[in-house]
Design an enzyme around this catalytic site. Structure first.
Site, short mmCIF file in Angstrom:
data_model
loop_
_atom_site.label_atom_id
_atom_site.label_comp_id
_atom_site.label_asym_id
_atom_site.label_seq_id
_atom_site.Cartn_x
_atom_site.Cartn_y
_atom_site.Cartn_z
N GLY A 106 46.69 42.03 92.30
CA GLY A 106 46.61 40.45 92.66
C GLY A 106 45.34 40.17 92.32
N CYS A 157 46.29 48.74 92.69
CA CYS A 157 45.11 47.88 92.42
C CYS A 157 44.82 47.32 93.80
CB CYS A 157 45.43 46.97 91.37
SG CYS A 157 43.96 46.30 90.59
N TYR A 158 45.05 45.90 93.79
CA TYR A 158 44.65 45.20 95.11
C TYR A 158 45.46 45.83 96.12
CZ TYR A 158 44.10 41.49 98.43
OH TYR A 158 44.04 40.78 99.49
N HIS A 214 47.09 50.30 87.07
CA HIS A 214 48.38 49.94 87.01
C HIS A 214 49.45 50.90 86.26
CE1 HIS A 214 47.65 45.83 88.45
NE2 HIS A 214 46.27 46.14 87.95
N GLU A 219 52.51 50.29 86.15
CA GLU A 219 53.76 49.58 85.54
C GLU A 219 53.65 49.07 84.10
OE1 GLU A 219 51.37 46.62 88.04
OE2 GLU A 219 51.42 48.75 87.80
N GLY A 236 76.09 31.61 76.40
CA GLY A 236 75.23 32.66 76.41
C GLY A 236 75.50 33.71 77.01
N ASP A 240 74.44 35.39 79.90
CA ASP A 240 74.33 35.07 81.43
C ASP A 240 75.63 34.16 81.98
OD1 ASP A 240 71.94 35.94 80.90
OD2 ASP A 240 71.03 34.20 80.73
N SER A 241 75.88 33.00 81.48
CA SER A 241 77.20 32.37 82.07
C SER A 241 78.25 33.03 81.73
CB SER A 241 77.00 31.00 81.50
OG SER A 241 77.24 30.84 80.06
N LYS A 247 67.59 40.17 82.42
CA LYS A 247 68.28 40.08 81.43
C LYS A 247 68.83 41.35 80.74
CE LYS A 247 68.85 36.88 78.91
NZ LYS A 247 69.95 35.70 78.82
#
Length: 520
Positions: free
Chosen positions: A59, A86-87, A176, A178, A232, A234-235, A376
Site C-alpha cells: 500500500g 511490502c506495507y 512483491h 505477486e 458475452g 459472462d452473461s 474473467k
C-alpha cells in the site's frame, strides 16, 4: 455463494496496493480460494469468511505516520498463518513490537535478494546462499524485528527483505511476489498456502459449478428470474448456470441499446437460440437509449443513463412475463473491486454502470450474481465446464455502455454509425490475420477531434479513429498488442477508404495498470 462454500479461504487485506488483485490471482492459481477486503472492514471480513490464512497487501501509506492503516488485532490473535507483503510486512512488524523507519530507503524496481536461511516459504524454490530477482516498491523499511522473528533473506537496500517467526507461522517480505517481475513469486505464494497454511488445492471450476448451482437454488426457490444477456461470456455463463439450477423459471432478455457493435444484437440472438433452449426475449430499445444519450458528453452521465434505462426496460419486460423476483447479471469479481473504493481512490466510479451495490428500491427485485467471485479467466474455464462452444468462450469482452464510452464527447447517431463501421472493419482484419484469440480485447474509438486531410483531389475535415488492442488475463491489467506495421497499414487503409467520416487512424500503445479508466 454461501459463507460455507469455500472452507479453505485465504483472506487478503488490502492496504491500497495497485497489484493487490494479483495476490488473489496467484493464490487462486495455486488452487485455493481467496478474497480481498479493504482494511477498513477487515475485521468484519475475517468473521464472515472464517479464513484459514491471511495475507496483508502492500500500500502507499507509511506506518510511521499517525493514523496509518493497520491490520485488525484479531488477525494476530487468531493463531492463523500470516504473510505480509511490502506495507503488509511493515505494519505486521510495527504492530508486533518491531520498528519501521521511513523517508530515505526508497527502492523501486528490480532488486536481488540473497537467501540467508532455509524456510518453508522458499522450499523447493530458492536455496540458501543463492541470489534471486525480485521486484521492490517501497519508501520505508523495517529496521527492528519483533521478538521471535529472524531474517531469512536480504538485499543491499533491504537488510530485512524477508523475515519469519516460524513458530507462529508469520512470514513477511519487503518485495512483491505477486508480480511477474519476481519470477518465482507465484511459487512462494503457493508454498505459503500449501506448505505453511496446509490448504488443499481444490478450488476448481468443476467444484465451483456445483456450489453455484446449489446456491442459486437456495436463493431463488420457486421465484422467477430475468437475466440481462449481452452475448458475452459472462452473461452467457451466468444464464446457463441459472437455467441448470432453476430451469424454466429463467427468462433471458437481450436489450439492444443502439450502441452495440454492428449487427451484434442479431448475431447474439442467432447464436444463443441455435445452441440453447432457453427463453430469450430480444428488445430493440435503441431509439430510447440513443435519444437519451444524444449530445451527452459526460462519461459518467452516459454510464448512469444507460444503467437507469436498462432498469426501466427490465421492469417493463418482467411485467410481460408475469413478473419477476430476481434480476441476474454477469457481475465479475473485478466489477466488485472496481465498484467499491477500498482506500478512497478513483475505483469508486470505474464500474458505475453495474448494479453491483444493489438494485434501486423501485425495481422490487433481488440480484442474482453467480459469477461475482470469479475473475474473467475463471469464467471462461467455467464455460468450458458447461460445454459452451469456443465461439462463446473466446468472445472479446465489451462494456455494458457499449460504444457510448468509445465516443468521447457528445453521442450522435452519425458518430455511432461511423464508429460501428470502423470497429467492424478492424475486427474483421484481426480475424483475417488469425490474431483474434491472441488478443484479449480490441475495439475502435472515435476521438472528439477532426483533422484536415487530402483524399484524392479534395480536402476533407473528418474524425480521427483510434484503434486499441490489449493482452490480458483477467482484465485488471492490460498491455497493448504489438501489431506489425503491415497489419496496421492494411486496417487503417480499409477504414479510411470504406468509412465516410474518418480521414485519420492512430494506434493506442498505452498499458492499463489496475484501477485505471480507459477512453472516457
Amino acid at each position: 455463494m454461501t459463507e460455507t462454500a469455500h472452507p479453505d479461504t485465504v483472506l487478503i487485506i488490502d492496504f491500497g496496493s495497485q497489484v493487490t488483485q494479483l495476490i488473489a490471482r496467484r493464490v487462486r492459481e495455486a488452487g485455493v480460494y481467496s478474497e480481498i477486503v479493504p482494511f477498513q472492514s477487515a475485521e468484519e471480513g475475517f468473521h464472515r469468511l472464517n479464513p484459514k490464512a491471511v495475507i496483508l497487501s502492500g500500500g502507499p501509506a507509511s506506518t510511521v505516520e499517525i493514523d496509518s492503516p493497520r491490520a485488525p488485532q484479531i488477525v494476530f490473535d487468531s493463531g492463523l498463518p500470516v504473510l505480509g507483503i511490502c506495507y503488509g510486512q511493515q505494519t505486521m512488524c510495527a504492530q508486533l513490537g518491531g520498528a519501521v523507519e521511513g523517508g530515505h530507503h526508497r527502492e523501486f524496481g528490480r532488486a536481488f535478494v540473497e537467501i540467508l536461511k532455509p524456510s518453508p516459504l522458499f522450499d523447493g524454490v530458492w536455496d540458501t546462499g543463492q541470489k534471486h530477482q525480485v521486484w521492490m516498491s517501497h519508501g520505508d523499511r523495517v529496521t527492528k524485528l519483533p521478538d521471535g522473528f529472524e531474517v531469512i533473506a536480504a538485499s543491499p537496500n533491504a537488510p530485512l527483505a524477508a523475515t519469519a517467526d516460524e513458530a507462529r507461522q508469520y512470514y513477511a517480505v519487503q518485495f512483491h511476489p505477486e508480480v511477474v517481475h519476481t519470477p518465482d513469486g507465484a511459487r512462494l505464494l503457493s508454498n505459503f498456502v500449501h506448505k505453511i497454511a496446509g490448504l488443499k488445492g481444490d478450488w476448481t471450476m468443476a467444484a465451483y459449478k456445483d456450489q453455484a448451482i446449489a446456491a442459486i437454488r437456495e436463493q431463488v426457490g420457486d421465484g422467477k428470474v430475468i437475466c440481462g444477456l449481452s452475448g458475452g461470456v459472462d452473461s452467457s455463463v451466468a444464464a446457463l448456470l441459472i437455467h441448470e439450477a432453476v430451469g424454466d423459471q429463467l427468462t433471458c432478455i437481450l436489450v439492444d441499446h443502439g450502441v452495440m457493435r454492428k449487427d451484434e444484437a442479431a448475431e447474439v440472438v442467432a447464436m444463443f437460440r441455435e445452441h440453447y433452449n432457453i427463453p430469450l426475449v430480444h428488445v430493440d430499445a435503441s431509439d430510447t437509449f440513443i435519444g437519451a444519450l444524444e449530445g451527452e458528453a459526460d462519461p459518467e452521465k452516459k454510464r448512469k443513463t444507460i444503467g437507469r434505462l436498462f432498469i426501466d426496460v427490465f421492469q417493463e419486460e418482467a411485467k410481460k412475463v408475469g413478473g419477476a423476483d430476481f434480476l441476474a447479471q454477469g457481475t465479475l469479481y473485478p466489477d466488485v473491486i472496481e465498484s467499491v473504493s477500498f482506500t478512497g481512490g478513483p475505483s469508486v466510479t470505474i464500474k458505475s454502470h453495474h448494479n453491483v451495490g444493489g438494485l434501486p428500491e423501485r425495481m422490487n427485485m433481488q440480484l442474482v450474481e453467480p459469477l461475482r467471485e470469479l475473475f474473467k479467466d475463471e469464467v471462461r474455464e467455467l464455460g468450458r465446464e458447461q460445454g459452451l462452444p469456443e465461439s462463446f468462450i473466446g468472445r472479446h469482452p465489451f462494456p455494458g455502455p457499449g460504444l457510448a464510452i468509445r465516443l468521447p464527447g457528445g453521442v450522435t447517431r452519425e458518430k455511432i454509425r461511423i464508429l460501428q463501421e470502423a470497429d467492424a472493419i478492424y475486427l474483421d482484419e484481426i480475424r483475417k490475420a488469425g490474431l483474434y484469440d491472441a488478443i484479449w480485447q480490441a475495439f475502435a474509438v472515435l476521438l472528439p477531434v477532426q483533422t484536415v486531410g487530402v483524399m484524392g483531389d479534395g480536402r476533407t475535415y473528418e474524425f480521427v479513429c483510434a484503434l486499441r488492442a490489449v493482452t490480458s488475463v483477467d482484465g485488471m491489467t492490460a498491455d497493448f498488442y504489438p501489431f506489425d506495421m503491415e497489419f496496421l497499414g492494411n486496417a487503417a487503409t480499409r477504414i479510411i477508404n470504406e468509412v465516410r467520416g474518418i480521414n485519420r487512424v492512430v494506434y493506442d500503445v498505452t498499458s492499463k495498470p489496475p484501477g485505471t479508466i480507459e477512453w472516457e
